[in-house]
Design a protein around this motif. Structure first.
Motif, PDB file in Angstrom:
ATOM      1  N   THR A  49       0.839  -1.209   0.000  1.00 26.44           N
ATOM      2  CA  THR A  49       0.000   0.000   0.000  1.00 26.44           C
ATOM      3  C   THR A  49       0.868   1.250   0.000  1.00 26.44           C
ATOM      4  O   THR A  49       0.571   2.220  -0.705  1.00 26.44           O
ATOM      5  CB  THR A  49      -0.937   0.002   1.226  1.00 26.44           C
ATOM      6  OG1 THR A  49      -1.680  -1.214   1.246  1.00 26.44           O
ATOM      7  CG2 THR A  49      -1.885   1.177   1.182  1.00 26.44           C
ATOM      8  N   ILE A  50       1.944   1.232   0.775  1.00 24.76           N
ATOM      9  CA  ILE A  50       2.882   2.363   0.795  1.00 24.76           C
ATOM     10  C   ILE A  50       3.488   2.546  -0.595  1.00 24.76           C
ATOM     11  O   ILE A  50       3.550   3.665  -1.124  1.00 24.76           O
ATOM     12  CB  ILE A  50       4.005   2.134   1.840  1.00 24.76           C
ATOM     13  CG1 ILE A  50       3.430   1.963   3.243  1.00 24.76           C
ATOM     14  CG2 ILE A  50       5.051   3.227   1.777  1.00 24.76           C
ATOM     15  CD1 ILE A  50       2.961   3.204   3.918  1.00 24.76           C
ATOM     16  N   LEU A  54       3.173   5.816  -3.184  1.00 30.21           N
ATOM     17  CA  LEU A  54       4.330   6.510  -3.746  1.00 30.21           C
ATOM     18  C   LEU A  54       4.322   6.466  -5.273  1.00 30.21           C
ATOM     19  O   LEU A  54       4.653   7.458  -5.927  1.00 30.21           O
ATOM     20  CB  LEU A  54       5.621   5.920  -3.195  1.00 30.21           C
ATOM     21  CG  LEU A  54       5.854   6.149  -1.698  1.00 30.21           C
ATOM     22  CD1 LEU A  54       7.097   5.416  -1.225  1.00 30.21           C
ATOM     23  CD2 LEU A  54       5.947   7.628  -1.381  1.00 30.21           C
ATOM     24  N   TYR A  55       3.932   5.332  -5.850  1.00 31.81           N
ATOM     25  CA  TYR A  55       3.809   5.248  -7.310  1.00 31.81           C
ATOM     26  C   TYR A  55       2.811   6.284  -7.815  1.00 31.81           C
ATOM     27  O   TYR A  55       3.037   6.951  -8.813  1.00 31.81           O
ATOM     28  CB  TYR A  55       3.354   3.859  -7.748  1.00 31.81           C
ATOM     29  CG  TYR A  55       4.429   2.802  -7.762  1.00 31.81           C
ATOM     30  CD1 TYR A  55       5.785   3.120  -7.791  1.00 31.81           C
ATOM     31  CD2 TYR A  55       4.096   1.459  -7.748  1.00 31.81           C
ATOM     32  CE1 TYR A  55       6.758   2.147  -7.802  1.00 31.81           C
ATOM     33  CE2 TYR A  55       5.061   0.473  -7.761  1.00 31.81           C
ATOM     34  CZ  TYR A  55       6.389   0.828  -7.781  1.00 31.81           C
ATOM     35  OH  TYR A  55       7.353  -0.145  -7.793  1.00 31.81           O
ATOM     36  N   GLY A  56       1.698   6.425  -7.081  1.00 31.24           N
ATOM     37  CA  GLY A  56       0.679   7.399  -7.461  1.00 31.24           C
ATOM     38  C   GLY A  56       1.176   8.839  -7.414  1.00 31.24           C
ATOM     39  O   GLY A  56       0.679   9.701  -8.134  1.00 31.24           O
ATOM     40  N   LEU A  57       2.163   9.095  -6.568  1.00 25.79           N
ATOM     41  CA  LEU A  57       2.740  10.435  -6.462  1.00 25.79           C
ATOM     42  C   LEU A  57       3.871  10.663  -7.462  1.00 25.79           C
ATOM     43  O   LEU A  57       4.425  11.759  -7.542  1.00 25.79           O
ATOM     44  CB  LEU A  57       3.263  10.669  -5.041  1.00 25.79           C
ATOM     45  CG  LEU A  57       2.200  10.753  -3.955  1.00 25.79           C
ATOM     46  CD1 LEU A  57       2.848  10.761  -2.575  1.00 25.79           C
ATOM     47  CD2 LEU A  57       1.342  11.986  -4.143  1.00 25.79           C
ATOM     48  N   GLY A  58       4.248   9.622  -8.203  1.00 28.33           N
ATOM     49  CA  GLY A  58       5.288   9.767  -9.215  1.00 28.33           C
ATOM     50  C   GLY A  58       6.650   9.281  -8.803  1.00 28.33           C
ATOM     51  O   GLY A  58       7.631   9.501  -9.513  1.00 28.33           O
ATOM     52  N   PHE A  59       6.766   8.621  -7.665  1.00 28.51           N
ATOM     53  CA  PHE A  59       8.049   8.063  -7.217  1.00 28.51           C
ATOM     54  C   PHE A  59       8.185   6.672  -7.824  1.00 28.51           C
ATOM     55  O   PHE A  59       7.571   5.721  -7.354  1.00 28.51           O
ATOM     56  CB  PHE A  59       8.106   7.976  -5.690  1.00 28.51           C
ATOM     57  CG  PHE A  59       8.199   9.303  -5.011  1.00 28.51           C
ATOM     58  CD1 PHE A  59       9.423   9.924  -4.838  1.00 28.51           C
ATOM     59  CD2 PHE A  59       7.061   9.936  -4.538  1.00 28.51           C
ATOM     60  CE1 PHE A  59       9.521  11.142  -4.199  1.00 28.51           C
ATOM     61  CE2 PHE A  59       7.147  11.157  -3.905  1.00 28.51           C
ATOM     62  CZ  PHE A  59       8.374  11.769  -3.740  1.00 28.51           C
ATOM     63  N   LEU A  85      13.381   9.123   1.231  1.00 29.71           N
ATOM     64  CA  LEU A  85      12.097   9.425   1.860  1.00 29.71           C
ATOM     65  C   LEU A  85      11.998   8.766   3.226  1.00 29.71           C
ATOM     66  O   LEU A  85      12.565   7.695   3.449  1.00 29.71           O
ATOM     67  CB  LEU A  85      10.947   8.902   0.991  1.00 29.71           C
ATOM     68  CG  LEU A  85      10.906   9.305  -0.470  1.00 29.71           C
ATOM     69  CD1 LEU A  85       9.820   8.547  -1.196  1.00 29.71           C
ATOM     70  CD2 LEU A  85      10.686  10.799  -0.605  1.00 29.71           C
ATOM     71  N   GLU A  86      11.257   9.405   4.114  1.00 27.91           N
ATOM     72  CA  GLU A  86      10.830   8.790   5.364  1.00 27.91           C
ATOM     73  C   GLU A  86       9.315   8.863   5.352  1.00 27.91           C
ATOM     74  O   GLU A  86       8.731   9.926   5.133  1.00 27.91           O
ATOM     75  CB  GLU A  86      11.383   9.531   6.579  1.00 27.91           C
ATOM     76  CG  GLU A  86      12.866   9.364   6.747  1.00 27.91           C
ATOM     77  CD  GLU A  86      13.383  10.004   8.018  1.00 27.91           C
ATOM     78  OE1 GLU A  86      12.599  10.200   8.972  1.00 27.91           O
ATOM     79  OE2 GLU A  86      14.579  10.305   8.060  1.00 27.91           O
ATOM     80  N   VAL A  87       8.688   7.717   5.577  1.00 26.67           N
ATOM     81  CA  VAL A  87       7.235   7.621   5.451  1.00 26.67           C
ATOM     82  C   VAL A  87       6.637   7.079   6.742  1.00 26.67           C
ATOM     83  O   VAL A  87       7.137   6.101   7.313  1.00 26.67           O
ATOM     84  CB  VAL A  87       6.858   6.719   4.248  1.00 26.67           C
ATOM     85  CG1 VAL A  87       5.351   6.567   4.133  1.00 26.67           C
ATOM     86  CG2 VAL A  87       7.435   7.284   2.959  1.00 26.67           C
ATOM     87  N   GLY A  92       0.937   6.449   5.641  1.00 30.04           N
ATOM     88  CA  GLY A  92       1.589   6.597   4.349  1.00 30.04           C
ATOM     89  C   GLY A  92       1.994   8.013   3.997  1.00 30.04           C
ATOM     90  O   GLY A  92       2.390   8.279   2.868  1.00 30.04           O
ATOM     91  N   ILE A  93       1.941   8.921   4.955  1.00 33.55           N
ATOM     92  CA  ILE A  93       2.315  10.313   4.698  1.00 33.55           C
ATOM     93  C   ILE A  93       3.837  10.431   4.684  1.00 33.55           C
ATOM     94  O   ILE A  93       4.523   9.879   5.541  1.00 33.55           O
ATOM     95  CB  ILE A  93       1.710  11.244   5.762  1.00 33.55           C
ATOM     96  CG1 ILE A  93       0.192  11.274   5.604  1.00 33.55           C
ATOM     97  CG2 ILE A  93       2.289  12.656   5.658  1.00 33.55           C
ATOM     98  CD1 ILE A  93      -0.517  12.076   6.665  1.00 33.55           C
ATOM     99  N   ILE A  94       4.354  11.176   3.696  1.00 30.94           N
ATOM    100  CA  ILE A  94       5.789  11.389   3.591  1.00 30.94           C
ATOM    101  C   ILE A  94       6.200  12.399   4.660  1.00 30.94           C
ATOM    102  O   ILE A  94       5.737  13.538   4.672  1.00 30.94           O
ATOM    103  CB  ILE A  94       6.173  11.895   2.193  1.00 30.94           C
ATOM    104  CG1 ILE A  94       5.831  10.830   1.147  1.00 30.94           C
ATOM    105  CG2 ILE A  94       7.654  12.246   2.131  1.00 30.94           C
ATOM    106  CD1 ILE A  94       5.988  11.292  -0.273  1.00 30.94           C
TER     107      ILE A  94
END
Length: 102
Positions: A49-50, A54-59, A85-87, A92-94
Motif C-alpha cells: 500500500t505504501i 508513492l507510485y501514485g505520487l510519481g516516485f 524518503l521517510e514515510v 503513508g504520509i511522507i
C-alpha cells in the motif's frame, strides 16, 4: 485572589491526593521499544500500500524500502533524481523528502 487561583484551590480541595501516592515523584512516562520497533505495528499499512501511494505520487522506481526507527526509509526516483524518503507507516504520509546521498 484571582479567579484562576480560586479555581485551582477549590479543585485541589475537592480532589485530594490519594493515600500512598508520593506527590514529589514524577509521573511515569510511557516509552516503549514498540514506539521505535524494528517492525511495523499491527495498525500500519502494508508495504504494498505504501508503494502504491508513492507510485501514485510519481516516485518510481522504488530502489529500496526498509523499516528503521518506527518509519519506512525509502529510496525512490522522482523526475529522474534519486530521493531519500521517510514515510509514516500508519498513514503513508511522507515525513521527509530529500536528495539521496551518493
Amino acid at each position: 485572589m484571582s479567579f484562576i487561583a480560586t479555581i485551582m484551590l477549590v479543585s485541589n480541595l475537592t480532589n485530594p491526593i490519594p493515600p500512598g501516592l508520593d506527590p514529589n515523584k514524577p509521573a511515569p512516562i510511557y516509552d516503549s521499544p514498540d514506539l521505535y520497533g524494528a517492525s511495523p505495528s499491527v495498525i500500519a499499512l502494508e508495504p504494498s500500500t505504501i508503494r502504491a501511494k508513492l507510485y501514485g505520487l510519481g516516485f518510481r522506481p522504488i530502489t529500496s524500502m526498509r523499516f528503521v526507527g518506527g518509519r519506512w526509509k525509502i529510496s525512490a526516483v522522482y523526475q529522474g533524481k534519486l530521493r531519500a524518503l521517510e514515510v509514516n507507516p500508519d498513514n503513508g504520509i511522507i515525513i521527509a523528502d530529500r536528495p539521496a546521498r551518493n
